[in-house]
Design an enzyme around this catalytic site. Structure first.
Site, PDB file in Angstrom:
ATOM      1  N   GLU A   1       0.688  -1.299   0.106  1.00  0.00           N
ATOM      2  CA  GLU A   1      -0.031   0.093   0.010  1.00  0.00           C
ATOM      3  C   GLU A   1       0.895   1.259   0.024  1.00  0.00           C
ATOM      4  O   GLU A   1       0.904   2.050   0.989  1.00  0.00           O
ATOM      5  CB  GLU A   1      -1.017   0.089   1.263  1.00  0.00           C
ATOM      6  CG  GLU A   1      -1.833  -1.200   1.424  1.00  0.00           C
ATOM      7  CD  GLU A   1      -3.090  -1.030   2.109  1.00  0.00           C
ATOM      8  OE1 GLU A   1      -3.056  -0.198   3.077  1.00  0.00           O
ATOM      9  OE2 GLU A   1      -4.076  -1.689   2.066  1.00  0.00           O
TER      10      GLU A   1
ATOM     11  N   GLU B   1      -5.735  -8.399   0.285  1.00  0.00           N
ATOM     12  CA  GLU B   1      -6.536  -8.059   1.558  1.00  0.00           C
ATOM     13  C   GLU B   1      -7.954  -7.807   1.398  1.00  0.00           C
ATOM     14  O   GLU B   1      -8.122  -6.883   0.164  1.00  0.00           O
ATOM     15  CB  GLU B   1      -5.903  -6.656   2.191  1.00  0.00           C
ATOM     16  CG  GLU B   1      -4.612  -7.076   2.977  1.00  0.00           C
ATOM     17  CD  GLU B   1      -4.069  -5.758   3.689  1.00  0.00           C
ATOM     18  OE1 GLU B   1      -4.760  -4.962   4.310  1.00  0.00           O
ATOM     19  OE2 GLU B   1      -2.832  -5.731   3.760  1.00  0.00           O
TER      20      GLU B   1
HETATM   21  C1  PNW Z   1      -4.708  -1.930   5.487  1.00  0.00           C
HETATM   22  N1  PNW Z   1      -7.468   3.975   4.769  1.00  0.00           N
HETATM   23  O1  PNW Z   1      -4.584  -0.604   5.734  1.00  0.00           O
HETATM   24  C2  PNW Z   1      -3.066  -2.347   5.740  1.00  0.00           C
HETATM   25  O2  PNW Z   1      -2.550  -3.069   4.831  1.00  0.00           O
HETATM   26  C3  PNW Z   1      -3.323  -3.406   6.942  1.00  0.00           C
HETATM   27  O3  PNW Z   1      -2.138  -3.236   7.541  1.00  0.00           O
HETATM   28  C4  PNW Z   1      -4.623  -3.111   7.915  1.00  0.00           C
HETATM   29  O4  PNW Z   1      -4.561  -3.347   9.121  1.00  0.00           O
HETATM   30  C5  PNW Z   1      -5.794  -3.063   6.966  1.00  0.00           C
HETATM   31  O5  PNW Z   1      -5.741  -2.530   5.870  1.00  0.00           O
HETATM   32  C6  PNW Z   1      -7.309  -2.768   7.901  1.00  0.00           C
HETATM   33  O6  PNW Z   1      -7.056  -1.240   7.999  1.00  0.00           O
HETATM   34  C7  PNW Z   1      -5.366   0.648   5.638  1.00  0.00           C
HETATM   35  O7  PNW Z   1      -7.448   4.821   5.836  1.00  0.00           O
HETATM   36  C8  PNW Z   1      -5.304   1.481   6.433  1.00  0.00           C
HETATM   37  O8  PNW Z   1      -7.865   4.290   3.563  1.00  0.00           O
HETATM   38  C9  PNW Z   1      -6.152   2.631   6.211  1.00  0.00           C
HETATM   39  C10 PNW Z   1      -6.591   2.911   4.979  1.00  0.00           C
HETATM   40  C11 PNW Z   1      -6.401   1.927   3.795  1.00  0.00           C
HETATM   41  C12 PNW Z   1      -5.956   0.532   4.264  1.00  0.00           C
END
Ligand code: PNW
Length: 441
Positions: free
Chosen positions: A167, A352
């Site tokens: 990401e 994911e």
């Molecule tokens: C992903 N947003 O994170 C990550 O790859 C994981 O480590 C995390 O635990 C999971 O999604 C759940 O949150 C994100 O704010 C965190 O758009 C924040 C965002 C997107 C993905």
């Protein structure tokens, strides 16, 4: 859940995903400090200022956790290796205990008949490098490629696939513009630099790993389904800017070697000098693309706000514990769009997808029918994308375990396995059992 393996191609993989900092326990095994440790220690950044020092203690309990994957009938396990566990100072002398740990982990994954899907960087920048500017430092690509070389020399012969970075949008924009993740900056100049350096590091790491003979290389990107909030031309332009930042910047660079014009209009003046010269290295041929998908948003123009002058709004669908709307069609849309516009026949994996939920615990059992329903609908959305021509080869649920949910600490639970963060006892939830009944049938 109402689907079966026969609804998918014979080589389709079902897996679950985790990340090192969120489960291992960063304080164990000679790992160095990372920018997440210091970010979490600064009041106001993380719920209850919690950090990953102990997390799920997966570092000591990985055998038990991998047994859960095997018993659940899974085919693959997506995990990440921690830069600061391998190189406590970020560069220089490796930590032999850390290398031994990943060696044992990969063997334990293979011993259970699971395919190891490794991510090289899932967010724990060693503090020694964060102090030098981390992702804003133009040398970060070389630092990362050097780290990748050290860890792959040890485990690269046994992993099924490797993703460079998890990401890049979160690594750069969320962390340097929105300030929600470490290092918690709100600075357009740092953002432009990080958004470019993260892709440069991807390219440089790809080059290094190819030279070493590493096979099956890709990247994991997150996608945010966005629609203009209304029919006005202003809303259409705002949604295009947001789609450019959240969705197109990274895939366009990795697959075509260009950045979207609409984003360069804002970031151009802040980009590092000579960035154009890096684009060819960024657009390395890849073997696969990882897609992380959670939710949708509506984009509204916000002329009061600084560039990109947008505001996110929600629709009226049910939401998860994160407040994220549940919208499986968005996953199908992205898989079809990505294969059509960017990657063609290249295999795509959903690396994911999952939901946080306040699980009900009764007599030691965890009831989460909402999660089973969420999984079923998203797995079927992947199947629908295949029917529309996308070459989707696998689906990894996020996450195997309840874990450290970054700025939300241990409050948000994504696991199909419940973790009691006092006793560290694991309890497979009802969603785990219902997926198991399909995967082992
Ligand atoms: C992903 N947003 O994170 C990550 O790859 C994981 O480590 C995390 O635990 C999971 O999604 C759940 O949150 C994100 O704010 C965190 O758009 C924040 C965002 C997107 C993905």
């Amino acid at each position: 859940m109402n689907f079966s393996r026969s609804d998918f191609p014979a080589d389709f993989l079902f897996g679950a995903a985790t990340a090192a900092y969120q489960i291992e326990g960063a304080a164990f095994g000679g790992a160095g400090p990372t920018h997440w440790d210091s970010f979490a220690a600064t009041p106001g950044n993380v719920v209850r200022a919690e950090d990953g020092a102990r997390a799920c203690d997966h570092y000591h309990r990985y055998e038990e956790d991998l047994d859960l994957l095997k018993d659940g009938g899974f085919d693959a396990y997506r995990f990440s290796t921690s830069w600061a566990r391998v190189l406590p100072e970020g560069r220089g002398a490796p930590n032999p205990e850390g290398l031994d740990y990943y060696d044992r982990l990969v063997d334990a994954i293979l011993a259970r008949g699971l395919k190891p899907y490794q991510t090289i960087y899932h967010w724990e920048m060693p503090s020694a490098l964060a102090d030098l500017g981390g992702w804003t430092n133009p040398d970060v690509g070389d630092w990362m490629a050097d780290y990748a070389e050290v860890i792959q020399k040890r485990i690269g012969d046994r992993v099924a696939a490797v993703a460079t970075i998890n990401e890049p949008w979160c690594v750069s924009y969320l962390s340097h513009f929105i300030g929600h993740h470490a290092p918690g900056l709100r600075d357009i100049r740092a953002t432009a630099r990080a958004m470019h350096h993260v892709m440069k590091a991807h390219g440089r790491t790809m080059t290094r790993l190819r030279e070493m003979g590493q096979k099956n290389l890709g990247i994991v990107l997150n996608f945010d389904h966005t629609t203009p909030v209304d029919d006005s031309p202003e809303a259409a332009r705002a949604a295009d800017r947001w789609d450019g930042i959240a969705n197109r910047w990274f895939i366009e660079a990795a697959s075509k070697g260009t950045y979207p014009e609409v984003v360069l209009e804002g970031l151009g003046p802040h980009m590092p000098a000579g960035w154009q010269d890096d684009m060819a290295e960024i657009a390395q041929p890849m073997d696969w693309l990882g897609v992380n998908y959670y939710t949708r948003n509506f984009t509204a123009p916000d002329p009061e706000a600084a560039w990109p002058s947008v505001r996110m709004e929600k629709g009226d669908l049910p939401v998860t514990q994160m407040g994220w709307e549940i919208y499986p069609e968005g996953l199908k849309d992205f898989l079809v769009r990505l294969s059509r516009d960017y990657v063609g026949e290249m295999p795509i994996f959903v690396t994911e997808n999952g939901m946080a939920w306040e699980d009900q615990i009764e007599n030691g059992a965890v009831f989460d029918p909402e999660r089973a329903d969420f999984m079923e609908r998203h797995i079927l959305a992947a199947r629908d994308a295949i029917a529309e021509g996308a070459n989707v080869k696998g689906f990894f649920y996020w996450s195997l375990l309840d874990n450290y949910e970054w700025a939300f600490g241990y409050e948000k639970r994504f696991g199909i396995v419940h973790v009691d963060f006092d006793s560290l006892k694991r309890t497979p939830k009802a969603s785990y059992h219902s997926l198991k009944s399909i995967l082992t049938r």
